[in-house]
Write a protein that holds these residues in place. Sequence first.
Motif, PDB file in Angstrom:
ATOM      1  N   GLY A  30      12.823 -14.502  10.311  1.00 54.64           N
ATOM      2  CA  GLY A  30      13.957 -14.952  11.116  1.00 54.64           C
ATOM      3  C   GLY A  30      15.122 -13.993  11.127  1.00 54.64           C
ATOM      4  O   GLY A  30      16.097 -14.209  11.845  1.00 54.64           O
ATOM      5  N   ASP A  31      15.046 -12.921  10.338  1.00 55.43           N
ATOM      6  CA  ASP A  31      16.106 -11.913  10.258  1.00 55.43           C
ATOM      7  C   ASP A  31      15.502 -10.578  10.696  1.00 55.43           C
ATOM      8  O   ASP A  31      14.714  -9.975   9.967  1.00 55.43           O
ATOM      9  N   TRP A  32      15.857 -10.114  11.886  1.00 57.85           N
ATOM     10  CA  TRP A  32      15.224  -8.912  12.438  1.00 57.85           C
ATOM     11  C   TRP A  32      15.510  -7.677  11.598  1.00 57.85           C
ATOM     12  O   TRP A  32      14.651  -6.793  11.480  1.00 57.85           O
ATOM     13  N   HIS A  33      16.688  -7.588  11.033  1.00 62.49           N
ATOM     14  CA  HIS A  33      17.018  -6.420  10.222  1.00 62.49           C
ATOM     15  C   HIS A  33      16.147  -6.368   8.972  1.00 62.49           C
ATOM     16  O   HIS A  33      15.492  -5.359   8.679  1.00 62.49           O
ATOM     17  N   ALA A  34      16.104  -7.483   8.226  1.00 57.49           N
ATOM     18  CA  ALA A  34      15.286  -7.524   7.021  1.00 57.49           C
ATOM     19  C   ALA A  34      13.799  -7.430   7.355  1.00 57.49           C
ATOM     20  O   ALA A  34      13.022  -6.846   6.603  1.00 57.49           O
ATOM     21  N   THR A  35      13.398  -7.978   8.488  1.00 55.82           N
ATOM     22  CA  THR A  35      11.992  -7.878   8.906  1.00 55.82           C
ATOM     23  C   THR A  35      11.597  -6.427   9.118  1.00 55.82           C
ATOM     24  O   THR A  35      10.506  -5.994   8.711  1.00 55.82           O
ATOM     25  N   SER A  36      12.455  -5.664   9.741  1.00 55.24           N
ATOM     26  CA  SER A  36      12.159  -4.248   9.998  1.00 55.24           C
ATOM     27  C   SER A  36      12.004  -3.482   8.697  1.00 55.24           C
ATOM     28  O   SER A  36      11.150  -2.590   8.585  1.00 55.24           O
ATOM     29  N   LEU A  37      12.813  -3.811   7.696  1.00 51.68           N
ATOM     30  CA  LEU A  37      12.685  -3.168   6.391  1.00 51.68           C
ATOM     31  C   LEU A  37      11.415  -3.631   5.679  1.00 51.68           C
ATOM     32  O   LEU A  37      10.724  -2.841   5.041  1.00 51.68           O
ATOM     33  N   ALA A  38      11.105  -4.925   5.800  1.00 53.86           N
ATOM     34  CA  ALA A  38       9.914  -5.458   5.139  1.00 53.86           C
ATOM     35  C   ALA A  38       8.640  -4.864   5.724  1.00 53.86           C
ATOM     36  O   ALA A  38       7.653  -4.658   5.008  1.00 53.86           O
ATOM     37  N   ILE A  39       8.632  -4.586   7.023  1.00 52.94           N
ATOM     38  CA  ILE A  39       7.448  -4.012   7.669  1.00 52.94           C
ATOM     39  C   ILE A  39       7.085  -2.674   7.029  1.00 52.94           C
ATOM     40  O   ILE A  39       5.902  -2.342   6.869  1.00 52.94           O
ATOM     41  N   ALA A  40       8.107  -1.899   6.659  1.00 56.58           N
ATOM     42  CA  ALA A  40       7.856  -0.575   6.086  1.00 56.58           C
ATOM     43  C   ALA A  40       7.449  -0.629   4.628  1.00 56.58           C
ATOM     44  O   ALA A  40       6.944   0.361   4.089  1.00 56.58           O
ATOM     45  N   PHE A  41       7.628  -1.768   3.960  1.00 56.55           N
ATOM     46  CA  PHE A  41       7.354  -1.837   2.528  1.00 56.55           C
ATOM     47  C   PHE A  41       5.886  -1.576   2.174  1.00 56.55           C
ATOM     48  O   PHE A  41       5.592  -0.901   1.185  1.00 56.55           O
ATOM     49  N   PRO A  42       4.885  -2.093   2.928  1.00 57.01           N
ATOM     50  CA  PRO A  42       3.484  -1.833   2.578  1.00 57.01           C
ATOM     51  C   PRO A  42       3.084  -0.367   2.620  1.00 57.01           C
ATOM     52  O   PRO A  42       1.985  -0.027   2.168  1.00 57.01           O
ATOM     53  N   VAL A  43       3.927   0.501   3.156  1.00 56.82           N
ATOM     54  CA  VAL A  43       3.625   1.934   3.130  1.00 56.82           C
ATOM     55  C   VAL A  43       3.408   2.408   1.700  1.00 56.82           C
ATOM     56  O   VAL A  43       2.652   3.348   1.451  1.00 56.82           O
ATOM     57  N   LEU A  44       4.050   1.736   0.745  1.00 55.64           N
ATOM     58  CA  LEU A  44       3.890   2.095  -0.662  1.00 55.64           C
ATOM     59  C   LEU A  44       2.428   2.058  -1.091  1.00 55.64           C
ATOM     60  O   LEU A  44       2.014   2.820  -1.978  1.00 55.64           O
ATOM     61  N   VAL A  45       1.621   1.219  -0.467  1.00 54.48           N
ATOM     62  CA  VAL A  45       0.196   1.123  -0.784  1.00 54.48           C
ATOM     63  C   VAL A  45      -0.653   1.802   0.280  1.00 54.48           C
ATOM     64  O   VAL A  45      -1.657   2.461  -0.027  1.00 54.48           O
ATOM     65  N   LEU A  46      -0.277   1.643   1.547  1.00 56.63           N
ATOM     66  CA  LEU A  46      -1.076   2.229   2.623  1.00 56.63           C
ATOM     67  C   LEU A  46      -1.111   3.754   2.546  1.00 56.63           C
ATOM     68  O   LEU A  46      -2.165   4.368   2.766  1.00 56.63           O
ATOM     69  N   ALA A  47       0.015   4.383   2.232  1.00 56.10           N
ATOM     70  CA  ALA A  47       0.061   5.844   2.205  1.00 56.10           C
ATOM     71  C   ALA A  47      -0.883   6.428   1.150  1.00 56.10           C
ATOM     72  O   ALA A  47      -1.668   7.336   1.449  1.00 56.10           O
ATOM     73  N   PRO A  48      -0.869   5.959  -0.108  1.00 47.88           N
ATOM     74  CA  PRO A  48      -1.832   6.488  -1.075  1.00 47.88           C
ATOM     75  C   PRO A  48      -3.278   6.224  -0.682  1.00 47.88           C
ATOM     76  O   PRO A  48      -4.150   7.086  -0.885  1.00 47.88           O
ATOM     77  N   ALA A  49      -3.546   5.037  -0.119  1.00 42.06           N
ATOM     78  CA  ALA A  49      -4.917   4.717   0.280  1.00 42.06           C
ATOM     79  C   ALA A  49      -5.399   5.653   1.384  1.00 42.06           C
ATOM     80  O   ALA A  49      -6.536   6.151   1.355  1.00 42.06           O
ATOM     81  N   LEU A  50      -4.554   5.919   2.361  1.00 37.70           N
ATOM     82  CA  LEU A  50      -4.946   6.820   3.452  1.00 37.70           C
ATOM     83  C   LEU A  50      -5.101   8.248   2.949  1.00 37.70           C
ATOM     84  O   LEU A  50      -6.009   8.974   3.384  1.00 37.70           O
ATOM     85  N   ALA A  51      -4.234   8.669   2.047  1.00 38.76           N
ATOM     86  CA  ALA A  51      -4.358  10.018   1.488  1.00 38.76           C
ATOM     87  C   ALA A  51      -5.688  10.175   0.759  1.00 38.76           C
ATOM     88  O   ALA A  51      -6.370  11.202   0.882  1.00 38.76           O
ATOM     89  N   ALA A  52      -6.073   9.158  -0.012  1.00 39.74           N
ATOM     90  CA  ALA A  52      -7.336   9.213  -0.740  1.00 39.74           C
ATOM     91  C   ALA A  52      -8.528   9.225   0.226  1.00 39.74           C
ATOM     92  O   ALA A  52      -9.475  10.011   0.049  1.00 39.74           O
ATOM     93  N   CYS A  53      -8.497   8.363   1.238  1.00 39.15           N
ATOM     94  CA  CYS A  53      -9.589   8.324   2.216  1.00 39.15           C
ATOM     95  C   CYS A  53      -9.707   9.649   2.959  1.00 39.15           C
ATOM     96  O   CYS A  53     -10.816  10.158   3.176  1.00 39.15           O
ATOM     97  N   ALA A  54      -8.568  10.205   3.366  1.00 38.65           N
ATOM     98  CA  ALA A  54      -8.591  11.471   4.100  1.00 38.65           C
ATOM     99  C   ALA A  54      -9.125  12.596   3.219  1.00 38.65           C
ATOM    100  O   ALA A  54      -9.881  13.460   3.679  1.00 38.65           O
ATOM    101  N   ALA A  55      -8.764  12.603   1.941  1.00 39.08           N
ATOM    102  CA  ALA A  55      -9.270  13.628   1.028  1.00 39.08           C
ATOM    103  C   ALA A  55     -10.779  13.513   0.864  1.00 39.08           C
ATOM    104  O   ALA A  55     -11.502  14.522   0.821  1.00 39.08           O
ATOM    105  N   TRP A  56     -11.290  12.299   0.774  1.00 36.39           N
ATOM    106  CA  TRP A  56     -12.745  12.098   0.639  1.00 36.39           C
ATOM    107  C   TRP A  56     -13.480  12.581   1.889  1.00 36.39           C
ATOM    108  O   TRP A  56     -14.506  13.255   1.800  1.00 36.39           O
ATOM    109  N   VAL A  57     -12.946  12.230   3.054  1.00 39.89           N
ATOM    110  CA  VAL A  57     -13.576  12.645   4.315  1.00 39.89           C
ATOM    111  C   VAL A  57     -13.570  14.161   4.436  1.00 39.89           C
ATOM    112  O   VAL A  57     -14.575  14.773   4.845  1.00 39.89           O
ATOM    113  N   ALA A  58     -12.467  14.794   4.086  1.00 40.60           N
ATOM    114  CA  ALA A  58     -12.343  16.242   4.256  1.00 40.60           C
ATOM    115  C   ALA A  58     -13.329  17.008   3.381  1.00 40.60           C
ATOM    116  O   ALA A  58     -13.855  18.059   3.783  1.00 40.60           O
ATOM    117  N   GLY A  59     -13.596  16.507   2.175  1.00 36.19           N
ATOM    118  CA  GLY A  59     -14.495  17.228   1.272  1.00 36.19           C
ATOM    119  C   GLY A  59     -15.933  16.788   1.336  1.00 36.19           C
ATOM    120  O   GLY A  59     -16.786  17.355   0.630  1.00 36.19           O
TER     121      GLY A  59
END
Length: 433
Positions: A40-69
């Motif tokens: 219900g709070d667009w400002h806090a929602t926008s910040l909350a949307i970015a929070f899962p990057v803390l997990v998504l970024a490491p997971a994507l980095a690991a997947c990309a490294a596996w694919v590359a090698g």
Amino acid sequence: MKRVLAIELRRSPVLLFAPWLLAFDLGMLLATRDSRYWAGDWHATSLAIAFPVLVLAPALAACAAWVAGRGRRQGFAILDAVMPRPARHASIVQWAVVAGVGVGIYLLGAVVAGVRTAAEAKAGHIWLSYVLVGAVSLLAYSAVGYCAGRLVSSRFTAPICGLAVFGWLVALSTTSPRWQRLALTATDPLLTSPALAARPVVVGARVLLAGAVLVCAAALVGAGRGGGRARVVRVTAPIAGLAAVGLVVVGFGGDNLTPRGAPTAGYCQGSAPRVCLWPEHAKWADDAVDVAGRLAVALQGVATLPPVINEAGLGGTPTEPAGVPAIVINTVPVTRGSLITGLVAGIAPTPPPACMLASGSQRFDSERFERYLLVGAWLTYQGSGSVTDNIRPDPERFAELLRASPDRQRSWIRDNIPLVRACDQPVTGPSGP
């Protein structure tokens, strides 16, 4: 490239982990207590949307490294030399599938969060800058992982890369705001007031740095072939360039946040007093109006609330109001009790009086502190109908205070407010009404 794309869409490991990443993304958004705040709070929602990057970024980095090698580990590296198309075409497709799936999961989470907020929000809109930097950061970190996998094709590269990215993000979250810019994604606290917004130059700097990471990763992947002094130059030049861009991003002055221009009209409700909030906080208007109205009645003969009470940052009210009754929304979760602190600013002290007894004694003035608790509990009870856990006066004395007539309650509160506001006021008068 279509054939390579079809192959990657069938066998890329990111597809195997995609359902789990999506579940984790939605879980971080919806299954935490913070969701009761940002929904219900667009400002806090926008910040909350970015929070899962803390997990998504490491997971994507690991997947990309596996694919590359993967090709080198399976002994297919020699095929790069006999392919009819340059090897970089396959590299682009491999990385794009990993990055595309990750960004798609991130944006799907953004849509789910947006739908939930749209159902409760009374005003405002999503802040695209926060969503943008989150998506761009996923592209950058997946590129870092792919680059690492191309340079070192060991089976251990992927988990090490994922852990390194996670450690990088966590470490930066504990540093100063300037160094947090290197995290690329938004790192502003969820409770950031809508009176503050990300500086456009900081958002642009994060996007610029992410672009530099992509260019550096591409250059290093190309530099992974060949040898000699030329290869050393091809490796060191992009790293030096990226370091220079990073220093520029960290070094330029100013804070990450800047005061935001107040809207021509806030979201206002009620009368006597009238309460005006930032549009992003309109969902709390009903509670704020009710609490302010109850306090105005309870404080008759004790103090007078202004006819219009603004949220901090609106109508000339400072972002951190001192001595001016205001609506302050800065706790998780927001409750009727948490609204009291701002509304009684200038009436009751916010910090407890750390007073020692007079005449050189080092003993704490416990009676003054107990009266402080009684005043705070009374104000909270009158405004919200309950007493919060962080205010615990003596139960018997508080019950005695509430049993007195409204006039006697107000008289005792009026007499004791000066005592709990300053240490130089002698504690006199009855301990209860």
